[in-house]
Design an enzyme around this catalytic site. Structure first.
Site, mmCIF file in Angstrom:
data_model
loop_
_atom_site.group_PDB
_atom_site.id
_atom_site.type_symbol
_atom_site.label_atom_id
_atom_site.label_comp_id
_atom_site.label_asym_id
_atom_site.label_seq_id
_atom_site.Cartn_x
_atom_site.Cartn_y
_atom_site.Cartn_z
ATOM 1 N N LYS A 1 11.280 49.101 45.706
ATOM 2 C CA LYS A 1 10.503 48.525 46.802
ATOM 3 C C LYS A 1 10.718 47.008 46.749
ATOM 4 O O LYS A 1 10.115 46.295 45.966
ATOM 5 C CB LYS A 1 9.012 48.858 46.659
ATOM 6 C CG LYS A 1 8.214 48.377 47.857
ATOM 7 C CD LYS A 1 7.303 47.263 47.393
ATOM 8 C CE LYS A 1 6.562 46.520 48.440
ATOM 9 N NZ LYS A 1 7.336 45.589 49.245
ATOM 10 N N GLU B 1 6.005 42.021 34.657
ATOM 11 C CA GLU B 1 6.524 40.653 34.473
ATOM 12 C C GLU B 1 5.790 39.806 35.496
ATOM 13 O O GLU B 1 6.040 39.923 36.687
ATOM 14 C CB GLU B 1 8.024 40.593 34.770
ATOM 15 C CG GLU B 1 8.901 41.439 33.895
ATOM 16 C CD GLU B 1 9.131 40.828 32.533
ATOM 17 O OE1 GLU B 1 8.640 39.699 32.286
ATOM 18 O OE2 GLU B 1 9.778 41.484 31.710
ATOM 19 N N CYS C 1 9.111 32.178 38.202
ATOM 20 C CA CYS C 1 7.996 32.481 37.290
ATOM 21 C C CYS C 1 8.125 31.715 35.988
ATOM 22 O O CYS C 1 7.135 31.462 35.313
ATOM 23 C CB CYS C 1 7.889 33.976 37.055
ATOM 24 S SG CYS C 1 9.428 34.720 36.560
ATOM 25 N N GLU D 1 -0.757 28.535 39.007
ATOM 26 C CA GLU D 1 0.658 28.686 39.332
ATOM 27 C C GLU D 1 0.847 28.325 40.804
ATOM 28 O O GLU D 1 0.294 28.970 41.689
ATOM 29 C CB GLU D 1 1.107 30.124 39.086
ATOM 30 C CG GLU D 1 2.589 30.299 39.267
ATOM 31 C CD GLU D 1 3.057 31.729 39.070
ATOM 32 O OE1 GLU D 1 2.376 32.647 39.538
ATOM 33 O OE2 GLU D 1 4.110 31.915 38.437
#
Ligand code: NAP
Ligand code: MG
Length: 502
Positions: free
Chosen positions: A192, A268, A303, A396
């Site tokens: 996906k 992750e 990330c 973040e």
């Protein structure tokens, strides 16, 4: 090294591209069962690229059923390892032949610069697939240290049907990080992709089929997180999900698993990665180049981006001078212009989110940037904050904003670096070897780089401590642990007398 074309040549490739827009299930493209579509746009121009199949639960059901069929009849899972290797190597070759088109497609769909797509994303994707392909026929199982009366085999078997839920920041590369080891292990997969960036995954699936991957082994189901990601996460016949994305969504997958079949979940997630520079760091120019690359590469949508510069007081002014000089060379502009280093953020929604941080940055000490260049484009920005819990230093951002925090020394640097719920990556710059190693040990992160910024390479495991994820690692031989499970086969060899041994 890839030779880059001109802006005009890339434009011509873009104009001639045929966009794959239907889902890829059981070896062929097909629209969503509902017939619905959604528009995917080029975030650099706002122009619609195409109408992509907006799949939902029934498409997921079909893809999982086809993946299960393929896994159970062994058309891929029970092939000789050498044959699986050949197919994946053929895929790598086909990608090489189509590298230019893939790079342009990736750039158009995501806003990434063609420079990065040509020099990193596409070649690295090919390298990753090839690396895992080469590994397939070189991994051995184990024999346990039992007595001579027994023989215990410890064998690895493919997990089965795997759901791969992907982010939009490295659409091809994250796909390769996951399908490389999953297909190598013999799993069947249902991918996906992120809705914003589905096109290259579809093209790769088509190339895999051309390379000889049997139908049903690699399916790509396009659509939104709630319509496709959730049914995949909740599906009773999916054996595991490997997910890369935000911590919020990662958490949901644990619920999906708990509420369905206890499928394995590998996460992750995000990061707020510290980059420590101590007074004794050598070659400040090189340090600055790493800092800038760590913070602004891929518009900071990474990330493992080095988003917190934790710098010792004595070196701060000199380092910031050089960091500014390097950052100025990162020009913002048309992603298809090969001289551009900073392209568009992935979507209007993400641009709006990052813009709120930019506004917050303007209220602090700005060392560089702070402006919106155009809709979707933000210039590299460096901001200093005085408190480590300032939201610019704690959250973040996933955009081209580097937050600077001054510290008095080593101990304070490590304490601030670790004062976060994340733990994906960290860097430390110092000429003192002992301090470098002590720091590397003390930093609570899955990857620590010393006197450099990076993520290691395909040979090194990548993943997070704390809320940056768990359940397994991408990359390295260790990635294969994610997609295999251990089986013990215990044989009794006891001689009961009168056996054929006499
Ligand atoms: P996200 O929501 O976690 O998206 C990652 C994947 O999960 C996408 O394929 C997404 O689908 C899917 N998804 C979303 N909601 C879902 C749900 N309820 N159930 C199942 N699947 C779902 O991340 P994002 O919204 O794109 O980005 C938000 C933030 O995540 C970023 O600002 C950044 O902080 C972080 N992020 C981290 C990484 C990383 O590499 N660790 C990558 C990307 C983003 P759709 O997007 O198609 O709906
Ligand atoms: Mg797009």
């Amino acid at each position: 090294m890839t030779e880059l074309l001109t802006r005009e040549e890339y434009g011509a490739i873009a104009a001639a591209l045929e966009l794959p827009c239907n889902a890829f299930i059981d070896g062929s493209f097909r629209p969503a069962a509902s017939g619905k579509t959604f528009t995917t746009t080029n975030p650099a121009t706002g122009v619609a690229l195409g109408e992509v199949a907006a799949c939902a639960a029934e498409d997921v059901d079909l893809a999982v059923a086809k993946a299960r069929e393929a896994f159970d009849d062994g058309r891929w899972s029970r092939l000789h390892p050498g044959t699986r290797k050949e197919v994946l190597l053929r895929l790598a070759k086909l990608m090489e032949r189509n590298a230019r088109e893939l790079a342009v497609l990736e750039s158009l769909d995501s806003g990434k610069t063609i420079y990065d797509c040509e020099t990193v994303d596409v070649p690295e994707t090919i390298h990753v697939l090839r690396w895992h392909a080469e590994l397939i026929d070189k991994i051995y199982d184990q024999v346990a240290p039992t007595s001579d009366d027994h023989l215990a085999l410890v064998v690895r078997e493919a997990v089965g049907v795997v759901g791969l839920v992907l982010p939009w920041n490295f659409p091809l590369l994250m796909l390769a990080w996951k399908i490389g080891p999953a297909l190598a292990a013999g799993c069947s997969v249902v991918v996906k992709p992120a809705a914003e960036t589905s096109l290259t995954a579809l093209r790769l699936a088509e190339l895999a089929s051309e390379a000889g991957l049997p139908r049903g082994v690699l399916n790509v189901v396009t659509g939104s997180g709630s319509d496709v990601g959730e049914p995949l996460g909740r599906h009773p016949d999916v054996d595991m999900v490997s997910f890369t994305g935000s911590t919020v969504t990662g958490r949901r997958f644990l619920h999906y698993s708990a509420d369905s079949n206890l499928k394995e979940i590998v996460l992750e997630l995000g990061g707020k990665n510290p980059c420590i520079v101590l007074d004794d760091a050598e070659d400040l120019d090189a340090v600055a180049a790493h800092v800038v690359n760590g913070a602004f590469w891929n518009m900071g949508q990474n990330c493992s981006a080095a988003s917190r510069l934790i710098v010792q007081k004595g070196i701060k002014a000199r380092l910031l001078d050089r960091v500014r000089a390097h950052a100025r060379a990162w020009n913002v502009g048309d992603p298809l212009d090969p001289s551009v280093r900073v392209g568009a953020l992935v979507s209007p929604a993400h641009f709006a989110k990052v813009s709120t941080y930019l506004e917050a940055a303007r209220a602090e000490t700005l060392h560089l940037g702070g402006k919106i260049v155009a809709e979707g484009f933000i210039e590299p920005t460096i901001v200093e904050v005085s408190a480590a819990d300032n939201r610019l230093a704690a959250e973040e951002i996933f955009g081209p904003i580097l937050t600077v925090i001054e510290v008095a020394g080593f101990e304070e640097a490590i304490a601030i670096a670790n004062a976060t719920d994340y733990g994906l990556a960290a860097s430390i710059f110092t000429a003192n070897g002992k301090r470098a190693l002590r720091g590397a040990r003390m930093l609570r992160a899955g990857t620590v780089t010393v006197n450099s910024f990076g993520e290691g390479d395909i040979s090194t495991p990548f993943g997070g401590y704390k809320q940056s994820g768990f359940g397994g690692r991408d990359n390295g031989i260790h990635a294969h642990d994610q997609y295999t499970q251990l089986k013990t086969i215990w044989l009794d060899l006891t001689d009961h007398g009168g056996s054929s041994l006499d």
